[in-house]
Design a protein around this motif. Structure first.
Motif, short mmCIF file in Angstrom:
data_model
loop_
_atom_site.label_atom_id
_atom_site.label_comp_id
_atom_site.label_asym_id
_atom_site.label_seq_id
_atom_site.Cartn_x
_atom_site.Cartn_y
_atom_site.Cartn_z
N ASP A 78 0.01 10.87 -24.11
CA ASP A 78 0.05 12.37 -23.60
C ASP A 78 0.08 12.59 -22.13
N THR A 79 1.00 11.82 -21.68
CA THR A 79 1.46 11.68 -20.07
C THR A 79 0.61 10.65 -19.50
N GLY A 80 -0.55 10.29 -19.91
CA GLY A 80 -1.16 9.10 -19.00
C GLY A 80 -0.18 7.96 -18.72
N ALA A 81 0.73 7.58 -19.89
CA ALA A 81 1.68 6.48 -19.47
C ALA A 81 3.02 7.05 -19.19
N MET A 82 3.20 8.04 -18.26
CA MET A 82 4.52 8.52 -18.05
C MET A 82 5.41 7.51 -17.23
N ALA A 83 4.60 6.73 -16.47
CA ALA A 83 5.31 5.53 -15.86
C ALA A 83 5.71 4.40 -16.62
N GLY A 84 5.24 4.52 -18.05
CA GLY A 84 5.57 3.60 -18.96
C GLY A 84 4.47 2.62 -19.04
N HIS A 85 4.15 2.04 -20.21
CA HIS A 85 3.02 1.15 -20.38
C HIS A 85 3.21 -0.22 -19.59
N SER A 86 2.11 -0.62 -18.94
CA SER A 86 2.05 -1.75 -18.09
C SER A 86 3.22 -2.12 -17.36
N GLU A 92 1.25 -5.58 -11.21
CA GLU A 92 1.17 -6.64 -9.98
C GLU A 92 -0.05 -6.12 -9.05
N ALA A 93 -0.21 -4.64 -8.78
CA ALA A 93 -0.88 -4.18 -7.79
C ALA A 93 -2.36 -4.42 -8.38
N ILE A 94 -2.65 -4.28 -9.52
CA ILE A 94 -3.90 -4.34 -10.23
C ILE A 94 -4.31 -5.85 -10.28
N THR A 95 -3.24 -6.51 -10.86
CA THR A 95 -3.56 -7.99 -10.62
C THR A 95 -3.81 -8.63 -9.33
N HIS A 96 -3.30 -8.22 -8.37
CA HIS A 96 -3.39 -8.64 -7.00
C HIS A 96 -5.01 -8.11 -6.44
N ARG A 97 -5.29 -6.88 -6.99
CA ARG A 97 -6.52 -6.48 -6.52
C ARG A 97 -7.57 -7.11 -7.29
N VAL A 98 -7.51 -7.47 -8.45
CA VAL A 98 -8.70 -8.11 -9.24
C VAL A 98 -8.49 -9.57 -8.80
N LYS A 99 -7.44 -10.31 -8.92
CA LYS A 99 -7.59 -11.78 -8.75
C LYS A 99 -7.30 -12.09 -7.46
N ASP A 100 -6.94 -11.59 -6.50
CA ASP A 100 -6.86 -12.22 -5.20
C ASP A 100 -7.85 -11.33 -4.15
N LEU A 101 -8.00 -10.26 -4.30
CA LEU A 101 -8.84 -9.39 -3.41
C LEU A 101 -10.19 -9.41 -3.96
N GLY A 102 -10.22 -8.93 -5.30
CA GLY A 102 -11.74 -8.67 -5.76
C GLY A 102 -12.20 -7.61 -5.18
N ALA A 285 -1.45 7.22 -11.94
CA ALA A 285 -2.20 5.72 -11.64
C ALA A 285 -1.55 4.94 -12.80
N GLY A 286 -0.57 5.18 -13.72
CA GLY A 286 0.14 4.03 -14.35
C GLY A 286 -0.93 3.74 -15.56
N LEU A 326 -9.57 -0.55 -7.47
CA LEU A 326 -8.71 -0.76 -8.41
C LEU A 326 -7.68 0.31 -8.75
N GLN A 327 -8.33 1.72 -9.02
CA GLN A 327 -7.77 2.80 -9.02
C GLN A 327 -6.84 3.18 -8.01
N VAL A 328 -7.18 3.11 -6.91
CA VAL A 328 -6.18 3.55 -5.85
C VAL A 328 -5.14 2.64 -5.54
N ALA A 329 -4.99 1.27 -5.80
CA ALA A 329 -3.97 0.41 -5.93
C ALA A 329 -3.00 0.73 -6.86
N ALA A 330 -3.62 1.10 -8.03
CA ALA A 330 -2.88 1.41 -9.26
C ALA A 330 -2.15 2.78 -8.79
N MET A 331 -2.66 3.77 -8.07
CA MET A 331 -2.00 4.94 -7.84
C MET A 331 -0.92 5.06 -6.70
N ARG A 332 -1.08 3.88 -6.01
CA ARG A 332 -0.19 3.55 -4.76
C ARG A 332 1.24 3.01 -5.49
#
Length: 451
Positions: A78-86, A92-102, A285-286, A326-332
């Motif tokens: 319902d538009t939340g995935a307008m950027a497409g799923h995953s 890449e951005a959220i993985t970097h935030r979670v795995k590399d930066l925490g 935020a994808g 995490l949210q802000v990285a996904a938004m960017r």
């Protein structure tokens, strides 16, 4: 034109097919004894097939359920995935935030936040931004701010608007032309007419009649209604709203959570709108939960100058996890790399093909239905011409017919938004996907109107 007896038989057949295609989803639903309404959120019970399809995985504009069925997804959350799923850039951005930066929730800002705010300013024109986790929260906080700064108690809405679960927004125009609680409103803290006023979309006279009371802090509106079909503004309507709000000293809050489909800067950029406050969520935020509100420079300065307002601690305009890294990285990632000018042009062009094709089918089979397009999004309604107000759009609904079309399409690998007949394009939707929809949609119509 349509035999209700035939419609009932077709619905029964499609329900049986749905049960046969989805035994694992049905079993999972039947086992869900510890969930309120048997689902994680009660709106997931809006299910044409009798039980929800359970997700296994999703990518781009494709969804696979736990029974192994594949769907072309025109719902896109319902538009939340307008950027497409995953979308790869978001992953890449959220993985970097979670795995590399925490540091997913630290109560500390990141530099990405300023980049996001600057990009939002370029798109929508507001000078200052604050983040939330949902557009519902952004609307709630915006309402608090405008009440504080104007000293007026009421917010004005359009009948059958959509601003999430904001208490004040659940108001419609009653038979006497005045406001009443929207049917089904759950546990309203007070009579909604104590907090709100209402006017029909596209009705400037009705809007002025309500504003004349002098107690409206702000008009909170979508520039096109989106959750009751897509009700588009008549020529001059949005300009008239801005003129009247200024005449009666009310602020204007534009909520583009859904109408962002109109383009890179939503309808605000496209139609040169001039809100005092701007709200958006979901798509930016994808798929990661998000919301934000923006303030004009003048309004932001006025609010920040009020030393009596607690904007830092428990003043009612914040949340501990809002603006988390995490949210802000996904938004960017979403704004910078996916929902770009180029991708919006592609999506809008494809939605035009979708709309034209559906219109051709309505004409071919002489159906009294119509479809409206808003950028990358299109939605049909069982009325012709398309309704001009939210109330008229509400009365044009046909739940039995809608369920038939939704289940028919789902049984053949096409998914529409469950709450309405909306189709949205994302950057990975293809012309072949649109043509497949038209092929299946025409087959559904043929069965419905055959003598």
């Amino acid at each position: 034109m349509i035999s209700r007896e035939k419609l009932a038989k077709l619905n029964e057949r499609e329900q049986q097919t749905f049960y046969a295609r989805n035994p694992k989803s049905r079993a999972a639903f039947e086992r869900a004894d510890h969930l309120f309404g048997k689902v994680p959120m009660t709106w997931m019970n809006k299910k044409a097939g009798g039980f929800p399809i359970y997700l296994d995985r999703a990518s781009g504009n494709r969804i696979w359920d736990i029974d192994g069925n594949e769907y072309i997804d025109f719902a896109l959350g319902d538009t939340g995935a307008m950027a497409g799923h995953s979308a790869p850039a978001v992953v890449e951005a959220i993985t970097h935030r979670v795995k590399d930066l925490g540091g997913l929730t630290t109560m500390l800002p990141t530099e990405d936040a300023e980049w996001v705010a600057k990009n939002l300013t370029e798109r929508f024109g507001m000078a200052k931004w604050s983040f939330s986790l949902t557009a519902t929260d952004a609307n709630r906080w915006a309402i608090r701010l405008v009440r504080a700064i104007t000293g007026k108690p009421k917010i004005l809405f359009n009948a059958y608007c959509y601003h999430g679960s904001v208490d004040e927004a659940l108001i419609v125009v009653g038979p006497d032309g005045e406001g009443m609680s929207r049917p089904g409103n759950v546990g309203s803290p007070v009579d909604v007419t104590q907090t709100s006023r209402v006017a029909e979309f596209n009705d400037l006279q009705g809007l002025e009649r309500q504003l004349k009371n002098g107690d409206v802090a702000a008009v909170l509106m979508e520039p096109a209604l989106t959750n009751i079909g897509i009700v588009l503004p008549e020529p001059g309507y949005l300009e008239g709203v801005r003129e009247l709000t200024r005449k009666y000293d009310a602020l204007l809050i534009i909520d583009e959570t859904h109408t962002f489909s109109a383009g890179y800067g939503g309808m605000t950029m496209r139609d040169h709108l001039e809100p005092d406050v701007f709200v958006i969520g979901k798509a930016i935020a994808g798929g990661i939960p998000t919301g934000t509100y923006g303030l004009s420079a003048h309004l932001a300065e006025k609010i920040l100058s009020r030393t009596d307002l607690d904007l830092v601690d428990m003043g009612g305009v914040g949340g501990t996890l809002a603006g988390n890294p995490l949210q802000v990285a996904a938004m960017r990632a979403t704004l910078e790399k996916i929902l770009t000018q180029e991708n919006f042009k592609y999506m809008i062009d494809l939605a035009t093909v979708f709309t034209d094709g559906v219109n051709e089918l309505f004409e071919k089979y002489n159906l009294p239905w119509s479809i409206n397009q808003l950028g990358a999004r299109a939605e049909y309604r069982f009325a012709k011409p398309y309704p001009k107000t939210g109330t008229d759009a509400f009365h044009a609904a046909d739940p039995e017919l809608e369920d038939y079309l939704h289940v028919y399409l789902a049984n053949r690998g096409i998914m529409l938004t469950p709450f309405h007949n909306m189709a949205l394009m994302c950057p990975t939707t293809t012309l072949a996907d649109v043509e497949k929809h038209h092929e299946v949609f025409e087959a559904a119509i043929k069965e419905l109107v055959a003598g």
